[in-house]
Scaffold this active site. Structure first.
Site, PDB file in Angstrom:
ATOM      1  CE  LYS A 163      -4.144  -1.939   0.484  1.00 53.29           C
ATOM      2  NZ  LYS A 163      -5.212  -1.768  -0.530  1.00 53.29           N
ATOM      3  CG  ASP A 191      -4.156  -0.619  -4.125  1.00 54.71           C
ATOM      4  OD1 ASP A 191      -4.424   0.493  -4.631  1.00 54.71           O
ATOM      5  OD2 ASP A 191      -5.036  -1.451  -3.795  1.00 54.71           O
ATOM      6  CD  GLU A 219      -5.237  -2.775  -7.066  1.00 54.89           C
ATOM      7  OE1 GLU A 219      -4.352  -3.651  -7.004  1.00 54.89           O
ATOM      8  OE2 GLU A 219      -6.309  -2.873  -6.469  1.00 54.89           O
ATOM      9  CG  ASP A 244      -9.560  -1.714  -6.860  1.00 56.41           C
ATOM     10  OD1 ASP A 244     -10.706  -2.144  -7.143  1.00 56.41           O
ATOM     11  OD2 ASP A 244      -9.034  -1.912  -5.745  1.00 56.41           O
ATOM     12  CE  LYS A 268     -10.427  -5.114  -5.171  1.00 61.53           C
ATOM     13  NZ  LYS A 268      -9.955  -4.013  -4.287  1.00 61.53           N
TER      14      LYS A 268
HETATM   15 MG   LIG Z   1      -7.047  -1.799  -4.777  1.00 55.72          MG
END
Ligand SMILES: [Mg+2]
Length: 358
Positions: A163, A191, A219, A244, A268
């Site tokens: 992250k 991400d 991402e 995303d 997702k």
């Molecule tokens: Mg993500």
């Protein structure tokens, strides 16, 4: 004919073995709404709607209300074997509420698979029961990240997800610390969770490229709604960019494709609201030479089983992002998927293979 007769919800709070820390939150539990759909033959299917305030704006209370109200009304009395019709009814019942719709959609698929005596991957057209996943490193300073990275690779994970996006000034140094710790053969993906401006994104990603840190993909570098910014970044860096939060459903992906705003998409169920939309997203991306991954929110073994089944059935161009249930101290269910190192192993059992609560 068997009809859907009951839809119930139950809140779950599942303890994690390691705190999950991101720029937006720190949590020691996965909080989710478990959905059970039962037909007139007594067959029960499972789904789940995770807590995702910071991503989709949806809550446990909202998911419960949506499932118990309009979604239960839409499916009660419908033919349990007519999956296409029941799932269409779910998709059209309310605006938004993707997590709640995804939960009922998955539970209906689970019922249909159990009625046919096949696993969910088989219902979706595949016999694959093993899906490789990355693992996310909880946010921390460079030393802590390096230590965790060494631990995760020793546990068998070959792709680490970091992250970033919290502090553009130090993001590159933290990625470098992880690369130093794990050597050249471990995959590192980032991400940013919308954390950079477009200029910051280009500056940080270019710095990572200049240092030769071998970042697989980045991402969601910029704000979800800023498709122009996303396209601007994608055009200016060599590192593949994955959408995303910018892509929930089909219209979002079409907009990304039209602007060439990203190189890959992370699909997702809690964003797209169901398995057939998930499959269409993957097909649409593939038809436009975009890369694909299947991921999840912080969910338990029910939602992850569905996402892994989608990945198993459709395939993805990069390693899937399905570690969320791995964080649970223990599975709250009897049956269901398990993790074997970096592999999600789906049960060779009807539906999701969930037999009850542990
Ligand atoms: Mg993500």
């Amino acid at each position: 004919m068997s009809r859907i007769v009951e839809v119930t919800t139950e809140r779950m709070s599942v303890p994690l073995h390691t705190p999950f820390v991101t720029a937006l939150r720190r949590t020691e539990t996965t909080d989710t709404v478990l959905v059970r759909v039962t037909d007139s033959d007594g067959v029960t299917g499972w789904g789940e709607a995770p807590q995702v305030w910071q991503v989709t704006g949806e809550s446990l209370a909202g998911a419960e209300a949506c499932v118990a109200g309009p979604l239960a009304a839409a499916v009660t009395g419908t033919d349990a074997d007519d999956l296409a019709a029941t799932c269409r009814a779910v998709a059209g019942a309310v605006a938004g509420n993707h997590g709640a719709k995804g939960a009922v959609d998955v539970a209906l698929h689970d019922v249909a698979a159990r009625r046919r005596g096949v696993s969910l991957p088989v219902l979706l057209g595949s016999t694959t029961l093993r899906v490789a996943t990355d693992v996310t490193l909880a946010a921390g300073d460079a030393d802590a990240l390096a230590e965790t990275a060494r631990t995760r690779t020793a546990e068998g994970f070959g792709v680490l997800k970091l992250k970033v996006g919290t502090d553009a000034a130090t993001d590159a140094a933290r990625v470098a610390a992880v690369r130093d710790a794990v050597g050249p053969d471990v995959g590192i993906r980032l991400d940013a969770n919308q954390g950079w401006t477009p200029r910051e994104a280009v500056r940080v990603i270019s710095a990572l490229e200049d240092k030769g840190l071998g970042v697989e993909l980045v991402e969601q570098p910029v704000a979800a709604a800023d498709l122009d910014g996303l396209a601007w970044v994608t055009a200016r860096v060599d590192t593949p960019v994955m959408a995303d939060e910018s892509v929930y459903g089909l219209r979002d992906l079409v907009a990304v494709i039209h602007r060439r705003a990203a190189d890959l998409v992370n699909v997702k169920l809690a964003k797209c609201g169901g398995l057939s939309t998930g499959r269409t997203l993957l097909d649409l991306a593939r038809a436009h030479e975009m890369g694909t991954a299947v991921g999840s929110m912080m969910e338990t073994h029910v939602g992850l089983g569905a996402a892994a089944s989608l990945a198993a059935a459709c395939g993805t161009s990069v390693v899937a992002d399905l570690d969320a249930a791995w964080w649970a101290r223990e599975s709250p269910y009897l049956g269901g998927l398990r993790y074997d190192g970096a592999t999600v192993v789906l049960p060779d059992a009807p539906g999701l293979g969930i037999e009850g609560l542990a």
